[in-house]
Structures are given as C-alpha cells and as structure tokens.
Design an enzyme around this catalytic site. Structure first.
Site, PDB file in Angstrom:
ATOM      1  N   ASN A 191       0.874  -1.166   0.000  1.00 45.86           N
ATOM      2  CA  ASN A 191       0.000   0.000   0.000  1.00 45.86           C
ATOM      3  C   ASN A 191       0.918   1.225   0.000  1.00 45.86           C
ATOM      4  O   ASN A 191       1.474   1.586   1.029  1.00 45.86           O
ATOM      5  CB  ASN A 191      -0.887  -0.038   1.251  1.00 45.86           C
ATOM      6  CG  ASN A 191      -1.845   1.129   1.306  1.00 45.86           C
ATOM      7  OD1 ASN A 191      -1.805   2.027   0.450  1.00 45.86           O
ATOM      8  ND2 ASN A 191      -2.707   1.136   2.306  1.00 45.86           N
ATOM      9  N   ARG A 217      -2.435  -2.314  -3.540  1.00 43.22           N
ATOM     10  CA  ARG A 217      -3.648  -1.560  -3.277  1.00 43.22           C
ATOM     11  C   ARG A 217      -3.670  -0.327  -4.178  1.00 43.22           C
ATOM     12  O   ARG A 217      -2.720   0.452  -4.201  1.00 43.22           O
ATOM     13  CB  ARG A 217      -3.682  -1.132  -1.816  1.00 43.22           C
ATOM     14  CG  ARG A 217      -4.992  -0.507  -1.441  1.00 43.22           C
ATOM     15  CD  ARG A 217      -4.792   0.820  -0.823  1.00 43.22           C
ATOM     16  NE  ARG A 217      -6.081   1.415  -0.505  1.00 43.22           N
ATOM     17  CZ  ARG A 217      -6.227   2.488   0.239  1.00 43.22           C
ATOM     18  NH1 ARG A 217      -5.179   3.059   0.766  1.00 43.22           N
ATOM     19  NH2 ARG A 217      -7.413   3.008   0.445  1.00 43.22           N
ATOM     20  N   HIS A 266     -13.440   2.063   0.001  1.00 44.68           N
ATOM     21  CA  HIS A 266     -13.480   0.956   0.974  1.00 44.68           C
ATOM     22  C   HIS A 266     -14.099  -0.293   0.368  1.00 44.68           C
ATOM     23  O   HIS A 266     -14.622  -1.152   1.078  1.00 44.68           O
ATOM     24  CB  HIS A 266     -14.303   1.317   2.238  1.00 44.68           C
ATOM     25  CG  HIS A 266     -13.817   2.524   2.970  1.00 44.68           C
ATOM     26  ND1 HIS A 266     -14.666   3.487   3.470  1.00 44.68           N
ATOM     27  CD2 HIS A 266     -12.570   2.934   3.275  1.00 44.68           C
ATOM     28  CE1 HIS A 266     -13.957   4.423   4.070  1.00 44.68           C
ATOM     29  NE2 HIS A 266     -12.685   4.122   3.956  1.00 44.68           N
ATOM     30  N   ARG A 321     -13.213  14.391   8.299  1.00 45.28           N
ATOM     31  CA  ARG A 321     -13.938  14.822   7.092  1.00 45.28           C
ATOM     32  C   ARG A 321     -15.408  15.052   7.416  1.00 45.28           C
ATOM     33  O   ARG A 321     -15.978  14.366   8.259  1.00 45.28           O
ATOM     34  CB  ARG A 321     -13.819  13.763   5.992  1.00 45.28           C
ATOM     35  CG  ARG A 321     -12.410  13.634   5.477  1.00 45.28           C
ATOM     36  CD  ARG A 321     -12.311  12.558   4.414  1.00 45.28           C
ATOM     37  NE  ARG A 321     -11.293  11.591   4.761  1.00 45.28           N
ATOM     38  CZ  ARG A 321     -11.324  10.312   4.418  1.00 45.28           C
ATOM     39  NH1 ARG A 321     -12.341   9.844   3.708  1.00 45.28           N
ATOM     40  NH2 ARG A 321     -10.354   9.501   4.775  1.00 45.28           N
ATOM     41  N   GLU A 371     -15.643  -2.212  14.906  1.00 44.83           N
ATOM     42  CA  GLU A 371     -15.269  -3.464  15.566  1.00 44.83           C
ATOM     43  C   GLU A 371     -15.146  -3.295  17.083  1.00 44.83           C
ATOM     44  O   GLU A 371     -15.331  -4.252  17.825  1.00 44.83           O
ATOM     45  CB  GLU A 371     -13.917  -3.958  15.022  1.00 44.83           C
ATOM     46  CG  GLU A 371     -13.990  -4.419  13.577  1.00 44.83           C
ATOM     47  CD  GLU A 371     -12.621  -4.498  12.919  1.00 44.83           C
ATOM     48  OE1 GLU A 371     -11.627  -4.734  13.632  1.00 44.83           O
ATOM     49  OE2 GLU A 371     -12.545  -4.309  11.693  1.00 44.83           O
ATOM     50  N   GLU A 400      -8.067  -5.558   5.059  1.00 47.00           N
ATOM     51  CA  GLU A 400      -7.924  -5.196   3.659  1.00 47.00           C
ATOM     52  C   GLU A 400      -6.708  -5.843   3.006  1.00 47.00           C
ATOM     53  O   GLU A 400      -6.756  -6.222   1.837  1.00 47.00           O
ATOM     54  CB  GLU A 400      -7.916  -3.669   3.515  1.00 47.00           C
ATOM     55  CG  GLU A 400      -9.327  -3.110   3.701  1.00 47.00           C
ATOM     56  CD  GLU A 400      -9.392  -1.601   3.878  1.00 47.00           C
ATOM     57  OE1 GLU A 400      -9.752  -0.930   2.904  1.00 47.00           O
ATOM     58  OE2 GLU A 400      -9.083  -1.113   4.980  1.00 47.00           O
TER      59      GLU A 400
END
Lengths: 410, 301
Positions: A7, A98, A187, A248, A341, A392
């Site tokens: 990534n 990614r 996502h 955000r 989670e 991911e």
C-alpha cells in the site's frame, strides 16, 4: 503461496507478507507472516518498522530516497537472517497492490498488464493525490520482482455494480460524460470482505441476502449489498461525502462551502484542507478525531465530544434506514473498521430507534464484542447485527491468489 | 534529481516564506542567519506564520510540526555543507549579496548552484562576484511564496543551461509555473506592474477619483483580486519607490518616473500595510474599513 501486499503513499509504503492459497481462503486460515512500513521516504532519516508474526517489532532508520530503495529495503528485511521470515526474494510468489481509484474501467481486481497500468494512469485525474503514488510503488516493485505476477486491487471496483440512479449526482448530465463526475465509493475491498464473511456466518447464499455494511474507521462509509452486489454507498466522487468521519465532514450543502469561502476569505487549498482534515469528529468536538478519546471525554462530561458522537451515530442511523429502503428490506447490518469493531456504544447508538424495522441489539452481547466476529443481535430481532473485523491486506492477498489461479473473485 | 536539502541565506520575510514552502514540500531546509538573535526571531515569526495558516484551516497541527522539524537555523556558513542548492534572500544590495556568495563559494562543492532572489539587481553582476558565475541564476519568487504559483527564472549572461535547468527542476518541485527571463531591468512582472501602480497614483494625485474608487473600478472592470493602490500598500510604498527609481535611473525612460505623490507619502512615513497607513488604513494584516462609501459598498458584497 506467499503474497507481498503493498500500500504505497507519497512518502510511505505499508506492507504485509501473507501466506495464503485457495484452500486456506476456503477455511479462512490464511495469515500474515509479517507486516511493516517504511515512512518518510525521500529523506535521510526514513523509518523502516517490521514485525514478524509472534515476534518483537524492529525499527531501522536510514536514508531511503525513493520507492525503489524502500522496496529493496523491504525485501532485505523480509529475508533478514535473524529478523526475517523468508530465505530470499525468490520466496515471494506474487505481489498485490492496493490501488485507490480504478474509475469505471475496473469492476474487479486485475492482473497488472501494460494495458491495465495504462488504464490506471488514465484514472489519475480522479485521484491526483493517490494514484500516482500507487503507480510509483507498482513500478518499483515490478523492477525488483520482475518475474512474479502483480495484481491490482481497487478501492472503487466493488461499487461499480451500482446502478445509475445511485451513482449519478443531480448535476447537468454532461458533467458525467465530459469529466466522469459520479459517485465511485471507496473501501470496496472491506465492504466486499465483510459481506462475504457475513453470508458465511449467516449460512445464506448471496441470492437471499440484503446487507448493510458499515465500515467505520478514520474514514467511514456505508454500503448496501443486495445479492452480493454493491447497490449504493455513501462515499462519492471523493472520500468526503456521506458519514461524518474522523476529520472529514461528510454530507454538506455545497452552498455553505461558497458562503464560508467568502466569509472567511479562504483559498481553494485552505477550503479543501478544512473539509478533509479539520472537520468531522475533530472539527465538531475540538477534542480529537479518535472515537476512543471522544468516548472518554464524553464520560467526563465534555459536551461537544458528546455532540460529535451523537452526530456520527445519527448520520449513520439515517443511512442504515435509507439503505433498507433502497433494498426493500435488510437481513443483517454489519459493523467493521476500527470504530465498528471496537466501539460498542457507537453500534448501540446507531441502531437505536430502528426497532420498527426489526433491528435490535443485545446490550450484553454488544458490550462483549470487540475486535472479533460476533452476532450481537437481541433474540427477538428479525434483522441480525454482526461485528466482523475487516482485513484489507488479506483481501488483496486473496484476490491476488485468485487472479493467479484463474479462480473467481468473491 | 530529487531535492532533499536546500540552503537559504537570510531568514527575513521572503526567506521565511520560502523556507515554509520548501519544508512543507517535504524538503529539509538549512537557513543561514547573521546572528543567533536574528535566527531566533526568524523562527518565532515562522511559527506565527504557521499558526496563522492553521487558523485558516490550511494545515493541521501535525503538518505544522513536520514543517518546523525540517527547518534548521545556523550562523556558520559551514553549516550549509550538504545542501544541494543555495538560495540567497539577503537585502537588495549588490555588495552584501556578492560577499555572502563569495563566503559560501569557499566552503561549498563547486557544482552547487547559487540562486539569487533579486528583483532589481543584475544577476550577471551578482554572479561575476560570486566565484562561480556560470552556476548563478536568478529566481524571482512572488510573495507569499507559499501561495503564489509563479516564479521568474532569470538567466544572467554567464548562466549555463545546466544551471538554468536545475532552477527549473527546483521550481517544479515546489509546483510553480516557470517563465524564462533573459536578464533585463524589472524582468517581466515588476516591469509590467510598476507603471500600472504609478498611473493609479497619478489618478489620485490629480484628483480624478478617490483611492477607494480607483481600486474598486479596476477590480470590477478587469477582475483583479486586489486593486493597484491596495497592492501598493501591501508591497510597501518605499519598496515601490525604490523599484521605480531604479528602473528610471537604469533605463532613463519617462514611463518609469515615480509619481510625486508616492515620494511625498514615503517621506511622510505612510509606507502602507507595514506602517498601518498608506493609501488606506491598516491594522495588522487587515484593511480598516471606516465606512467610506466605496469600502462600504465592497464589504456589502
């Protein structure tokens, strides 16, 4: 099969080496052999951190000037006689990358052919901050590991099944044809993964499930999954729309933006930074963008920390109800991501009032569920509420294996 | 070649703004100042700049920290060893600039390029006294360096192509648009703007229109963001006068003759924003709008 998952940001590379195979995926038994990151690339004091599974973390600081040097250093670390987990670079069987934006061209993960890379380059205008770094990382890895397959896994690909009614904005249509302005969503790998896991846990085929997946991390989005396909999602053309996030703002009247720009005499850069880095939980609370810290502050009586959490949960609740409407019902709501989670109060407060549609949480089960798969629904609930940790990097590794084996992606 | 470390000579107004821009682009900066006190003052004002930008939501607290962490101050020219390029932003005085570069020439590798930030002096002349004339090039940054998207890159007579290209590469790292300029007094932007500012002052001096109305008219007519007289206030009337005098002396053309009103105001100490008074009144960085008709109209937009 050992898959190196990368990534790449503008000055960082995060990586994991994952042992996986089609059989391991079926049994959900694939796992990371080690994970690490190289930060501050381009400086004389880059920091390389690595942790082999079950061992202590090691940290190196040295001059690393570009992504290629970082990749070389990562392979040295992975094959290090004492700290490493493989004998040499030849042990890496494939690389999974990614990629942030695949535009409308990529509806699934893809092998990195020259044609695919050109298509990713075409998407640069849609993600000017991310795609160039992703590509630089890919080119570096390709040079260092030229003989193994490389796969591209996109944040946007899963949402390409959205219908036009969901992905278009109420703007002049020509902006879509001319500039590809539409909702893309992000996502995607996470929503796809927890969607798949929840079908396994519910023991239902994709044809019989309508799911609402809530990926709640520092960035956050909701996805409506009908028949295993994304039919709507809350992030849009850029990762600002939808839920209130760590920094955000989420949904906003565009008129307010222009008013603020004039009233505060802001440049375009200042405005963009405000919406991306100074808004959301951080901007409302004035305390933190971190949900754990906000919950602590709220417990101590901090009013605006409470307000920020309330707004976060309220916005999410609106989306859950809306997406149930989109699909004409819902079988399960899934929480994932760092907040989803771990933050049981957020889960509870986001579904409160949705009992009318069969959604109800068992307080004890909910409080006990943290960082592991759990069904937290009340006994009488007709809609399941599940907690499923996302991963991911694992998804990227799995897609890579499937692409290499020519197997279908789930 | 990627830029990793830049040397800046002078931590004044321009030097700080440049240091901030360069450091926020991820490049380490070594600033050379004449004394410890000046270095401390420069750093304090740099922090104030960053705080102001944070108040405008332009950067985050961690970005401020990262930017500050990349900027180091020193008073010994030897501290500049290891930088890939030098930019001098010392006061606009030929012998000061030449002696600074001469000192650095003695301690730095011969292939290090020296950039002079002069807006009026001759790059050729500065280069001639530097010890490495072919590796001296002019870069005229606009204030504020953090905001402006343009830089004029100025070739002196001896500037080599390689040196010029190094400057272009540096400008691109800072995401600036470059125009290539062959040395001539005022380059492009200063030469074009000065007669315009001067003419606006003549209009006021001759009683044709008020300062407010001149600015309002030009802003609305030609979509300038700032009117010429407010712009003069922001630059500083003394600076504008110095530029005009310089072009007038250098080229002897009447079109550069400074407006007598400008000279008179400078003598009165009405130097613009930094003095609190010029063509308009100022408090700190903001215009004071005291209900004058043109100002009132504008603030009601």
């Amino acid at each position: 099969m050992k898959v190196l998952v990368l990534n790449c940001g503008s000055s960082s590379v995060k990586y994991q080496l994952i042992e996986t195979s089609l059989e391991a995926i079926e049994k959900n038994e694939d796992h990371a052999l080690g994970r690490g990151s190289v930060e501050r690339i381009g400086t004389a004091a880059a920091v390389h951190t690595f942790q082999a599974a079950g061992r202590d973390k090691v940290t190196d600081s040295k001059e690393i000037l570009e992504h290629r040097d970082a990749l070389a250093d990562i392979l040295r670390m992975l094959a290090h006689p004492e700290r490493g987990v493989i004998a040499g670079p030849a042990d890496v069987d494939a690389v999974g990358h990614r990629m942030v934006h695949g535009g409308e061209r990529f509806t699934a993960s893809a092998l990195a052919t020259p044609e695919a890379i050109r298509a990713v380059q075409d998407c640069v205008p849609l993600a000017p901050l991310h795609n160039p770094s992703n590509l630089r990382g890919y080119e570096a890895a390709r040079r260092i590991l030229p003989d193994v397959p490389h796969a591209l896994v996109f944040d946007t690909a899963y949402h390409q099944t959205m219908p036009p009614v969901a992905f278009l904005y109420g703007l002049p249509y020509v902006l879509y044809t001319r500039h590809a302005v539409r909702r893309y969503g992000f996502h995607g790998t996470s929503h796809r993964f927890v969607g798949w896991r929840s079908r396994v846990l519910l023991g239902k085929p994709r044809e019989q499930t309508r799911l609402i997946t809530c990926h709640l991390g520092n960035g956050a989005s909701v996805c409506a999954i009908d028949h295993g396909r994304s039919v709507d999602t809350s992030l849009g053309f850029t990762p600002i729309e939808g839920l209130i996030m760590g920094t955000r703002c989420g949904d906003l009247d565009p008129g307010a933006i222009f008013h603020v720009m004039h009233a505060e005499d802001l440049s375009e850069h200042q405005l963009t930074t405000m919406l991306n880095k100074h808004s959301g939980l951080q901007g409302i609370s004035g305390v933190s963008n971190d949900m754990r810290e906000l919950l602590e502050a709220e417990a101590k009586g901090h009013e605006r920390a409470k307000l920020a959490i309330d707004m976060f949960c309220y916005r999410l609740r609106k989306y859950i109800a809306a997406y149930a409407g989109v699909m004409g019902g819902v079988d399960a709501v899934i929480f994932t991501g760092g907040i989803g989670e771990n933050a049981s109060p957020v889960r509870a407060r986001s579904v409160v009032g949705l009992e009318f549609m069969g959604l109800k949480i068992d307080p004890a089960k909910n409080a006990a569920a943290a960082g592991m798969e759990a069904d937290v629904s009340a006994a009488e609930a007709s809609v399941r509420t599940l907690v499923i940790p996302t991963n991911e990097e694992l998804i990227i590794a799995r897609d890579t294996v499937r692409l290499v084996a020519g197997a279908e992606q789930d | 070649m990627e830029f990793r470390k830049l040397g800046i000579v002078g931590g004044g107004f321009m030097g700080r703004s440049l240091a901030q821009k360069v450091a926020s682009s991820g490049i380490d900066v070594q600033v050379l100042e004449v004394s410890k006190e000046r270095a401390e003052q420069s750093r304090a004002e740099l922090v104030a700049n960053l705080d102001a930008e944070m108040a405008k939501w332009g950067i985050t607290a961690s970005e401020k920290k990262a930017t500050l962490g990349r900027i180091r101050y020193a008073t010994d020219p030897k501290a500049m060893v290891g930088v890939q390029m030098i930019v001098e932003v010392v006061p606009e005085d030929l012998s000061t600039k030449q002696s600074v570069l001469k000192k650095l020439d003695a301690v730095l590798e011969p292939d290090i390029v020296f950039v002079t930030s002069t807006s009026t002096l001759s790059v050729t002349e500065i280069g001639a006294g530097s010890g490495r004339p072919d590796r001296v090039v002019g870069m005229h940054f606009m204030h504020a360096v953090t905001m402006s998207r343009l830089v004029e890159i100025v070739r002196g007579t001896a500037t080599s192509n390689q040196t010029f290209e190094r400057a272009v590469g540096f400008a691109k790292t800072l995401e600036k648009k470059v125009i290539e300029v062959f040395e001539y007094p005022g380059y492009v932007v200063t030469r074009a703007i000065l007669p315009f500012l001067n003419e606006a002052m003549h209009i006021v001096m001759e009683g044709v229109a008020s300062a407010d109305d001149v600015d309002l008219a030009l802003k609305l007519a030609y979509e300038f963001k700032v009117g010429p007289l407010e712009y003069t206030d922001r630059i500083g009337l003394d600076t504008v006068l110095r530029w005009m005098d310089h072009l007038f002396r250098e080229l002897g053309d009447m079109k550069y003759r400074p407006c007598p009103l400008l000279r008179k105001m400078v003598r009165a100490g009405y130097l613009g924003r930094k003095a609190g008074r010029g063509f308009f009144r100022w408090q700190g960085h903001e215009r004071v709008r005291d209900g004058a008709p043109a100002g009132a109209k504008e603030s009601g937009r």
